[in-house]
Write a protein that holds these residues in place. Structure first.
Motif: not given
Length: 533
Positions: A32, A59, A61, A79, A147-148, A150-153
């Motif tokens: 990510n 992926n 973003t 995204t 939110l960022l 928790d996305t675990k980039f």
């Protein structure tokens, strides 16, 4: 029969294994990647890297403004996250800046670069005020930041020309990769690597690496001017934000230097040689590729030029037009050429336009430059277009307008592959003379062909190099082992000023001791002589 039975059992196993080998995910697939780009021409080359990363299974973003010029809100391969980042609705800003630049160009050669840098300083003052407020709003939004997180980039890929990405990535503690050419401090090398002012021209100075005393003086003054802009214009806007969200003592420079990898859009066939660092990788020209077939109408136009060939003109993505008088002079000069002219043009058609000139609102620039009929490229000096010209070996007539474009053309001029024309003082005769010189003097094309050969003589393509190092940082969760220890030193230790003070003190002590001993000896001899008398 038994052999056939065995083979019938073995073949499916072999095919299955082959499929697993061919289609197995790499160690970095499905990572990510959070991307914070810069709009305009910066996005054009960032997009190319992102598409390659997406094709390799990552992926993507992209965080950007909802009013971006070129970054789409809806994409099939990345995204979007819309945030308020920069007021980019005023496209006329660059035209206003162009007019101011033209005024600066009327000054003496020594003074005009300082005038231009003052314009850049004014732009930074306005831009960083807004950017700091935008970043503060993003970091203060706890729900959004959660939110960022928790996305675990796995990685932050950003263009540090604007500091939004580096501040956000630093806050999220993500491994950081820069797709970089410019930073808020200027040229990337002056931020990351030792940069002696004696032979390394400071960005905006319009100097080469061969400087006399006066030019070195000018170079030093540009460096001091930049320091003043950094410390008195840019840094104050971020002081409150840094105090609230980052560890004590943090500043923009320390956060910039903490990046794991710097993918620099430069190549030393174009840049002047200079010191560099282990975590700096050069990917200049990564967007270049072999020319594809042109649309039928363009191909017919190119072929109609016969042995004379075609001159291509484009002024890039941000500034598409000059003054009416300048456009008329350019069109009139083109009309006097035996070559055909393909001109990317937006605006009112010049009255002096010749029958040999085709105006188009868009052209496949890379494919046109790679066409065998192309003889010269009239360009504003953006790095994307110049690297495409280098890749295809097309000499340049430079018409620089803004920012680094003057120095980009200068670099090719020093290498004998370009002529430069001043837009503010352009005349039909002067422009025609420059065109004929580049078209009729073989050395321009030969020198550019030589640069093209050097540019492509690499063990790995710039694109593959960029992707390798991005995935390298992902695999190893950073690249701290490539960062120099000097970045963590205080300035007086970096320049060994404390050592210099120590040696000065020791030298002074020794001199004082010798003086004291000599004085004592002389006094004793004097006293003995007095007693004897």
């Amino acid at each position: 029969m038994n052999n056939n039975l065995k083979m019938s059992r073995v073949i499916p196993v072999l095919l299955t294994g082959l499929c697993l080998l061919l289609f197995r995910p790499t160690c970095c697939s499905c990572s990510n990647i959070l991307v914070v780009p810069v709009d305009g021409s910066h996005w054009i080359n960032m997009e190319i890297i992102l598409q390659e990363l997406h094709a390799r299974g990552h992926n993507i973003t992209v965080m950007h403004s909802a009013t971006s010029w070129y970054i789409p809100n809806n994409s099939t391969w990345f995204t979007s996250i819309n945030v308020q980042m920069l007021d980019d609705e005023d496209k006329d800003f660059y035209n206003r800046m162009l007019l101011n630049y033209l005024e600066c160009r009327k000054s003496s050669t020594f003074m005009r670069t300082f005038c231009q840098n003052n314009l850049v300083g004014s732009m930074l003052d306005v831009g960083h005020k807004f950017l700091s407020e935008s970043v503060a709003g993003i970091l203060d939004d706890q729900a959004f930041m959660k939110l960022l997180q928790d996305t675990k980039f796995d990685l932050m890929l950003t263009d540090p020309c604007l500091p939004v990405g580096l501040l956000l990535g630093s806050y999220l503690k993500l491994p950081m990769v820069y797709n970089v050419r410019w930073m808020d401090t200027g040229d990337v090398h002056f931020t990351i690597a030792p940069s002696p002012l004696s032979y390394i021209p400071f960005p905006g100075s319009e100097l080469s690496d061969q400087m006399d005393f006066l030019e070195r003086t000018k170079n030093t003054l540009h460096y001091l001017q930049n320091l003043a802009q950094q410390h008195f214009i840019i840094n104050p806007y971020y002081s409150d934000l840094l105090q609230r969200h980052f560890p004590p003592g943090s500043d923009l420079m320390s956060l910039q230097l903490a990046a794991d990898m710097w993918l620099v859009r430069a190549d030393f066939i174009f840049e002047f040689p200079r010191p560099t660092m282990p975590n700096v990788v050069y990917i200049g020209g990564f967007q270049c590729k072999e020319a594809r077939p042109l649309p039928v109408e363009l191909e017919e136009f190119m072929q109609s030029s016969g042995n004379h060939g075609v001159v291509v003109m484009s002024l890039g993505t941000l500034v598409s037009a000059l003054s009416r008088e300048t456009m008329e002079a350019i069109a009139a000069a083109f009309a006097r050429l035996p070559q055909k002219v393909l001109w990317k043009f937006v605006g009112e058609k010049p009255s002096s336009l010749g029958n040999n000139t085709l105006l188009v609102k868009w052209l496949p620039q890379n494919d046109v430059l790679g066409h065998p009929k192309t003889r010269a490229f009239v360009a504003h000096g953006g790095t994307n277009g110049l690297y495409e010209a280098i890749y295809h070996g097309v000499p340049v007539v430079g018409l620089p307008l803004l920012f680094d474009q003057f120095e980009n053309i200068l670099r090719l001029k020093v290498r004998g592959a370009a002529r430069m024309v001043e837009a503010g003082s352009l005349t039909e005769e002067g422009f025609l003379e420059a065109l004929k010189d580049v078209l009729e003097t073989p050395s321009y094309r030969n020198n550019m062909k030589r640069l093209s050969q050097l540019h492509q003589d690499l063990p790995m393509s710039p694109m593959d190099t960029a992707v390798f190092w991005i995935e390298y940082v992902i695999r190893n969760k950073g690249a701290a082992h490539l960062q120099a220890a000097g970045f963590s030193l205080p300035w007086y230790s970096y320049f060994c000023l404390d050592v210099a003070v120590f040696f000065t003190a020791v030298t002074a002590a020794v001199v004082w001791a010798l003086f004291a001993v000599c004085r004592n000896v002389c006094c004793r001899k004097s006293r003995r002589k007095t007693k004897a008398d």
